[in-house]
Design a protein around this motif. Structure first.
Motif, PDB file in Angstrom:
ATOM      1  N   ARG A  23       7.721   0.084  15.839  1.00  0.00           N
ATOM      2  CA  ARG A  23       7.621   1.536  15.699  1.00  0.00           C
ATOM      3  C   ARG A  23       6.687   2.051  16.774  1.00  0.00           C
ATOM      4  O   ARG A  23       5.526   1.653  16.833  1.00  0.00           O
ATOM      5  CB  ARG A  23       7.103   1.905  14.312  1.00  0.00           C
ATOM      6  CG  ARG A  23       7.103   3.400  14.090  1.00  0.00           C
ATOM      7  CD  ARG A  23       6.825   3.724  12.628  1.00  0.00           C
ATOM      8  NE  ARG A  23       7.046   5.122  12.383  1.00  0.00           N
ATOM      9  CZ  ARG A  23       8.179   5.659  12.005  1.00  0.00           C
ATOM     10  NH1 ARG A  23       9.233   4.896  11.799  1.00  0.00           N
ATOM     11  NH2 ARG A  23       8.298   6.954  11.815  1.00  0.00           N
ATOM     12  N   ASP A  49      12.212   0.976  15.444  1.00  0.00           N
ATOM     13  CA  ASP A  49      12.292   1.560  14.105  1.00  0.00           C
ATOM     14  C   ASP A  49      12.622   3.033  14.301  1.00  0.00           C
ATOM     15  O   ASP A  49      11.806   3.808  14.759  1.00  0.00           O
ATOM     16  CB  ASP A  49      10.949   1.387  13.398  1.00  0.00           C
ATOM     17  CG  ASP A  49      10.909   2.043  12.030  1.00  0.00           C
ATOM     18  OD1 ASP A  49      11.911   2.674  11.635  1.00  0.00           O
ATOM     19  OD2 ASP A  49       9.870   1.939  11.361  1.00  0.00           O
ATOM     20  N   ILE A  51      13.628   5.109  11.823  1.00  0.00           N
ATOM     21  CA  ILE A  51      13.498   5.905  10.603  1.00  0.00           C
ATOM     22  C   ILE A  51      12.505   7.023  10.910  1.00  0.00           C
ATOM     23  O   ILE A  51      11.374   6.749  11.320  1.00  0.00           O
ATOM     24  CB  ILE A  51      13.029   5.037   9.413  1.00  0.00           C
ATOM     25  CG1 ILE A  51      14.058   3.944   9.123  1.00  0.00           C
ATOM     26  CG2 ILE A  51      12.781   5.907   8.181  1.00  0.00           C
ATOM     27  CD1 ILE A  51      13.621   2.934   8.077  1.00  0.00           C
ATOM     28  N   SER A  53      10.643   9.099   9.182  1.00  0.00           N
ATOM     29  CA  SER A  53       9.400   9.154   8.427  1.00  0.00           C
ATOM     30  C   SER A  53       8.722   7.779   8.403  1.00  0.00           C
ATOM     31  O   SER A  53       9.335   6.784   7.984  1.00  0.00           O
ATOM     32  CB  SER A  53       9.684   9.601   6.987  1.00  0.00           C
ATOM     33  OG  SER A  53       8.580   9.331   6.156  1.00  0.00           O
ATOM     34  N   TYR A  55       6.481   6.885   6.368  1.00  0.00           N
ATOM     35  CA  TYR A  55       6.352   6.494   4.962  1.00  0.00           C
ATOM     36  C   TYR A  55       7.633   5.872   4.432  1.00  0.00           C
ATOM     37  O   TYR A  55       7.599   4.896   3.702  1.00  0.00           O
ATOM     38  CB  TYR A  55       5.915   7.693   4.113  1.00  0.00           C
ATOM     39  CG  TYR A  55       4.615   8.258   4.618  1.00  0.00           C
ATOM     40  CD1 TYR A  55       3.427   7.574   4.424  1.00  0.00           C
ATOM     41  CD2 TYR A  55       4.586   9.437   5.355  1.00  0.00           C
ATOM     42  CE1 TYR A  55       2.230   8.061   4.930  1.00  0.00           C
ATOM     43  CE2 TYR A  55       3.396   9.934   5.860  1.00  0.00           C
ATOM     44  CZ  TYR A  55       2.225   9.240   5.643  1.00  0.00           C
ATOM     45  OH  TYR A  55       1.050   9.712   6.155  1.00  0.00           O
ATOM     46  N   ARG A  56       8.784   6.432   4.804  1.00  0.00           N
ATOM     47  CA  ARG A  56      10.068   5.841   4.395  1.00  0.00           C
ATOM     48  C   ARG A  56      10.229   4.458   5.026  1.00  0.00           C
ATOM     49  O   ARG A  56      10.722   3.532   4.400  1.00  0.00           O
ATOM     50  CB  ARG A  56      11.231   6.745   4.791  1.00  0.00           C
ATOM     51  CG  ARG A  56      11.306   8.019   3.986  1.00  0.00           C
ATOM     52  CD  ARG A  56      12.741   8.402   3.702  1.00  0.00           C
ATOM     53  NE  ARG A  56      13.000   9.746   3.291  1.00  0.00           N
ATOM     54  CZ  ARG A  56      12.408  10.425   2.326  1.00  0.00           C
ATOM     55  NH1 ARG A  56      11.428   9.887   1.684  1.00  0.00           N
ATOM     56  NH2 ARG A  56      12.767  11.640   2.005  1.00  0.00           N
ATOM     57  N   SER A  57       9.818   4.351   6.264  1.00  0.00           N
ATOM     58  CA  SER A  57       9.889   3.070   6.951  1.00  0.00           C
ATOM     59  C   SER A  57       8.997   2.046   6.245  1.00  0.00           C
ATOM     60  O   SER A  57       9.401   0.903   6.008  1.00  0.00           O
ATOM     61  CB  SER A  57       9.452   3.243   8.409  1.00  0.00           C
ATOM     62  OG  SER A  57       9.488   2.020   9.086  1.00  0.00           O
ATOM     63  N   GLU A  59       7.986   2.074   3.135  1.00  0.00           N
ATOM     64  CA  GLU A  59       8.551   1.767   1.819  1.00  0.00           C
ATOM     65  C   GLU A  59       9.690   0.757   1.903  1.00  0.00           C
ATOM     66  O   GLU A  59       9.921   0.003   0.958  1.00  0.00           O
ATOM     67  CB  GLU A  59       9.044   3.045   1.138  1.00  0.00           C
ATOM     68  CG  GLU A  59       7.927   3.935   0.664  1.00  0.00           C
ATOM     69  CD  GLU A  59       8.408   5.320   0.238  1.00  0.00           C
ATOM     70  OE1 GLU A  59       9.605   5.644   0.426  1.00  0.00           O
ATOM     71  OE2 GLU A  59       7.572   6.082  -0.269  1.00  0.00           O
ATOM     72  N   SER A  60      10.395   0.734   3.012  1.00  0.00           N
ATOM     73  CA  SER A  60      11.522  -0.189   3.148  1.00  0.00           C
ATOM     74  C   SER A  60      11.119  -1.514   3.801  1.00  0.00           C
ATOM     75  O   SER A  60      11.964  -2.362   4.039  1.00  0.00           O
ATOM     76  CB  SER A  60      12.644   0.471   3.958  1.00  0.00           C
ATOM     77  OG  SER A  60      12.245   0.645   5.297  1.00  0.00           O
ATOM     78  N   SER A  61       9.837  -1.691   4.055  1.00  0.00           N
ATOM     79  CA  SER A  61       9.354  -2.893   4.731  1.00  0.00           C
ATOM     80  C   SER A  61       8.917  -3.969   3.749  1.00  0.00           C
ATOM     81  O   SER A  61       8.366  -3.672   2.695  1.00  0.00           O
ATOM     82  CB  SER A  61       8.160  -2.556   5.631  1.00  0.00           C
ATOM     83  OG  SER A  61       8.528  -1.629   6.621  1.00  0.00           O
ATOM     84  N   SER A  72      -2.148   3.864  10.242  1.00  0.00           N
ATOM     85  CA  SER A  72      -1.026   3.109   9.668  1.00  0.00           C
ATOM     86  C   SER A  72      -1.509   1.894   8.883  1.00  0.00           C
ATOM     87  O   SER A  72      -0.931   1.542   7.852  1.00  0.00           O
ATOM     88  CB  SER A  72      -0.037   2.699  10.761  1.00  0.00           C
ATOM     89  OG  SER A  72      -0.688   1.950  11.762  1.00  0.00           O
ATOM     90  N   TYR A  79      -0.171   1.442   0.270  1.00  0.00           N
ATOM     91  CA  TYR A  79       1.164   1.157  -0.244  1.00  0.00           C
ATOM     92  C   TYR A  79       1.286  -0.268  -0.784  1.00  0.00           C
ATOM     93  O   TYR A  79       2.305  -0.637  -1.346  1.00  0.00           O
ATOM     94  CB  TYR A  79       2.216   1.365   0.852  1.00  0.00           C
ATOM     95  CG  TYR A  79       2.726   2.786   0.950  1.00  0.00           C
ATOM     96  CD1 TYR A  79       4.032   3.091   0.585  1.00  0.00           C
ATOM     97  CD2 TYR A  79       1.921   3.815   1.413  1.00  0.00           C
ATOM     98  CE1 TYR A  79       4.516   4.383   0.683  1.00  0.00           C
ATOM     99  CE2 TYR A  79       2.393   5.111   1.509  1.00  0.00           C
ATOM    100  CZ  TYR A  79       3.688   5.391   1.141  1.00  0.00           C
ATOM    101  OH  TYR A  79       4.162   6.672   1.224  1.00  0.00           O
TER     102      TYR A  79
END
Length: 166
Positions: A23, A49, A51, A53, A55-57, A59-61, A72, A79
């Motif tokens: 990212r 990456d 995505i 957002s 945060y969405r990225s 969450e999917s990690s 970050s 998270y």
């Protein structure tokens, strides 16, 4: 720069980068520190990456790896995403009060001062990230860190108001 060199060293030393995404920061001034062309030339299998957002990225990690202790890192800790951080030690000056966390992060194998050692640890986890990450000592350290440096609340306005008015 050391950041790019260390990132490339880390990625060249992991067993597989098949599921890795990198990212890049949205700020073009910061992106000058991370030349996409150099990284993509050295590591053509690393996908960006895309995505929108962060945060969405996140969450999917399944895992979060960072080459700097910035926002970050703090957000990934909040998270509760398994994390490895490798930093260029001479680039950082920590307050004496923070030194204990640095020592504990090193002991817990969250923080490394060598990208190669970070990659060796990552490889040793053999995708069993949660077994390592959910150990009591790591979760207790994470919670203590968040309480001291990354506390969040849905009632933050009320909390701040109470603090400032007391």
């Amino acid at each position: 720069t050391a950041h790019v060199k260390n990132t490339i060293t880390f990625l060249k030393n992991v067993n597989s980068t098949k599921d890795f995404y990198i990212r890049y920061h949205s700020d073009s001034n910061i992106n000058k520190l991370y030349p996409k062309e150099q990284i993509s030339q050295e590591l053509p299998n690393i996908k960006p990456d895309n995505i929108p957002s962060f945060y969405r990225s996140l969450e999917s990690s399944n895992f979060f790896i960072s080459d700097h202790m910035g926002t970050s890192f703090f957000e990934a800790m909040q998270y509760n995403i398994p994390i490895i951080l490798f930093i260029d030690k001479p680039s950082y000056l920590f307050r004496e009060k923070f030194d204990n966390f640095i020592k504990e992060f090193v002991k817990a194998k969250i923080l490394f001062f060598s990208p190669k050692e970070a990659a060796i640890h990552f490889n040793s986890l053999d995708k069993n990230f949660l077994v390592w990450w959910n150990k009591n000592e790591i979760q207790n350290l994470r919670k203590e860190f968040i309480e001291n440096y990354a506390l969040t609340s849905k009632n933050w306005i009320s909390n701040w108001s109470k603090t400032f008015l007391s």
